[in-house]
Motif scaffolding. Structure first.
Motif, PDB file in Angstrom:
ATOM      1  N   SER A  83      -3.972  -9.814  -3.177  1.00 22.21           N
ATOM      2  CA  SER A  83      -4.497  -8.584  -3.770  1.00 22.21           C
ATOM      3  C   SER A  83      -4.191  -7.394  -2.868  1.00 22.21           C
ATOM      4  N   LYS A  84      -4.126  -6.218  -3.472  1.00 23.97           N
ATOM      5  CA  LYS A  84      -3.911  -4.967  -2.749  1.00 23.97           C
ATOM      6  C   LYS A  84      -4.764  -3.896  -3.413  1.00 23.97           C
ATOM      7  N   GLU A 195      -0.712   9.773  -0.104  1.00 20.94           N
ATOM      8  CA  GLU A 195       0.442   8.994   0.355  1.00 20.94           C
ATOM      9  C   GLU A 195       0.367   7.513  -0.004  1.00 20.94           C
ATOM     10  N   ASP A 196      -0.829   6.960  -0.127  1.00 20.92           N
ATOM     11  CA  ASP A 196      -0.971   5.529  -0.380  1.00 20.92           C
ATOM     12  C   ASP A 196      -1.168   5.193  -1.855  1.00 20.92           C
ATOM     13  N   ILE A 197      -0.930   6.171  -2.733  1.00 18.21           N
ATOM     14  CA  ILE A 197      -1.171   5.974  -4.162  1.00 18.21           C
ATOM     15  C   ILE A 197       0.126   6.153  -4.959  1.00 18.21           C
ATOM     16  N   ASN A 206      -2.156   7.198 -21.468  1.00 18.88           N
ATOM     17  CA  ASN A 206      -2.803   6.948 -20.188  1.00 18.88           C
ATOM     18  C   ASN A 206      -1.899   7.175 -18.994  1.00 18.88           C
ATOM     19  N   PHE A 207      -2.501   7.232 -17.830  1.00 18.86           N
ATOM     20  CA  PHE A 207      -1.799   7.086 -16.555  1.00 18.86           C
ATOM     21  C   PHE A 207      -2.737   6.309 -15.643  1.00 18.86           C
ATOM     22  N   GLU A 208      -2.155   5.582 -14.685  1.00 20.06           N
ATOM     23  CA  GLU A 208      -2.945   4.666 -13.869  1.00 20.06           C
ATOM     24  C   GLU A 208      -2.607   4.819 -12.390  1.00 20.06           C
ATOM     25  N   PHE A 209      -3.636   4.690 -11.558  1.00 24.87           N
ATOM     26  CA  PHE A 209      -3.490   4.792 -10.115  1.00 24.87           C
ATOM     27  C   PHE A 209      -3.521   3.409  -9.487  1.00 24.87           C
ATOM     28  N   GLU A 210      -2.576   3.170  -8.565  1.00 20.15           N
ATOM     29  CA  GLU A 210      -2.494   1.904  -7.826  1.00 20.15           C
ATOM     30  C   GLU A 210      -2.244   2.217  -6.357  1.00 20.15           C
ATOM     31  N   HIS A 211      -2.496   1.238  -5.505  1.00 18.84           N
ATOM     32  CA  HIS A 211      -2.021   1.352  -4.128  1.00 18.84           C
ATOM     33  C   HIS A 211      -0.494   1.338  -4.170  1.00 18.84           C
TER      34      HIS A 211
END
Length: 293
Positions: A83-84, A195-197, A206-211
């Protein structure tokens, strides 16, 4: 050049699932046929792992599951393998802005999808305003998109993102949803400074945020390495922009017939649409049916 497909990564919505968010019998039989012929079929989806398990509960399917757009990888027995999570401070920054801008949002954690109590009311208001501004807008299509979003399993309703401050659970994905194009454009460009997204889109609204180290492509590489399968012997099939990373990582990329034209142009080939069992068509083209099956 790809030799033999030993691993097939399959997206869910718009790909394996039909318009009722179900797996057709033909697609189900095809996946089991692939598995019986030694092909490792894995699911790669933006949905939460527990939501996928609910979809699979009466199918008898056991697969590796890449969920939350690559933020989690679960083994066929359900155990978490990798997982992250999103940095908690980044998550709170994002959620604070989304709430102030009156976005409907979902927060994917280990066991729940957190969403604001007034979220569905916000989307109902958006639909009413769109209909008033443009009478030609199909309200039924908008309602269908909203209902599809609400059909996921595991919702936990919160008053505000502030209820999540100090929460010990990991946050894997934050999804923002709106029917207003300008609102979506504003939101998807608002956090380029983090920076980490990374930001991806899995559907029109939609739009989605991840690491930044969580994507379907990265997860596919991790899983292929775990299973000892060269990426040249893998294939990936999907329909949307959040599938591109795994399509680029795989040895063979296939777009669904219902995929966006930009996706089709970037893939090696195109199969039938999801409503015509495109995954089954693809599998039988990769592994010709034998008389014994």
């Amino acid at each position: 050049m790809i030799r033999v497909v030993k691993l097939l990564a399959v997206d869910l919505d718009g790909t394996l699932l039909n318009e009722e968010s179900r797996i057709s019998q033909k697609n189900l039989d095809a996946i089991k046929y692939a598995q019986s012929n030694g092909v490792e079929v894995i699911i790669a989806t933006g949905r939460a792992h527990f939501d996928v398990i609910e979809i699979f509960k009466d199918t008898g399917l056991k697969t590796w599951i890449i969920a939350a757009n690559g933020a989690t990888i679960h083994q066929p027995n359900g155990e978490l393998f990798h997982s992250k999570a999103i940095n908690h401070e980044d998550a709170i920054t994002i959620l604070s802005w989304l709430e102030n801008e009156n976005f409907y949002y979902e927060v994917f954690s280990n066991h729940s999808i957190f969403t604001p109590q007034n979220g569905r009311e916000l989307l109902a208001i958006e639909m009413d305003r769109l209909k008033s501004a443009n009478p030609d807008v199909s309200i039924e299509k908008l309602k269908y998109a909203a209902e599809k979003q609400y059909s996921q399993m595991g919702f936990s309703f919160i008053k505000s993102y502030q209820d999540l401050i100090g929460m010990k659970e990991d946050i894997y994905n934050i999804l923002a949803f709106s029917f207003h194009e300008e609102k979506l454009k504003k939101g998807s460009s608002q956090f380029e400074y983090l920076e980490d997204i990374t930001i991806v889109s899995s559907a029109k609204h939609n739009f989605e945020f991840e690491h930044k180290y969580a994507s379907k492509g990265i997860a596919l590489e991790i899983l292929a390495n775990k299973l000892g399968i060269p990426l040249t012997d893998t294939a990936a099939v999907g329909d949307s922009f959040n599938d591109l990373s795994m399509m680029r990582a795989a040895g063979k990329s296939i777009a669904m017939g219902n995929a966006l034209e930009e996706i089709k142009d970037l893939c090696n080939e195109v199969t039938l649409p999801n409503v015509e069992d495109g995954v089954a068509h693809l599998i039988y083209s990769l592994i010709p049916v034998t008389a014994d099956y």
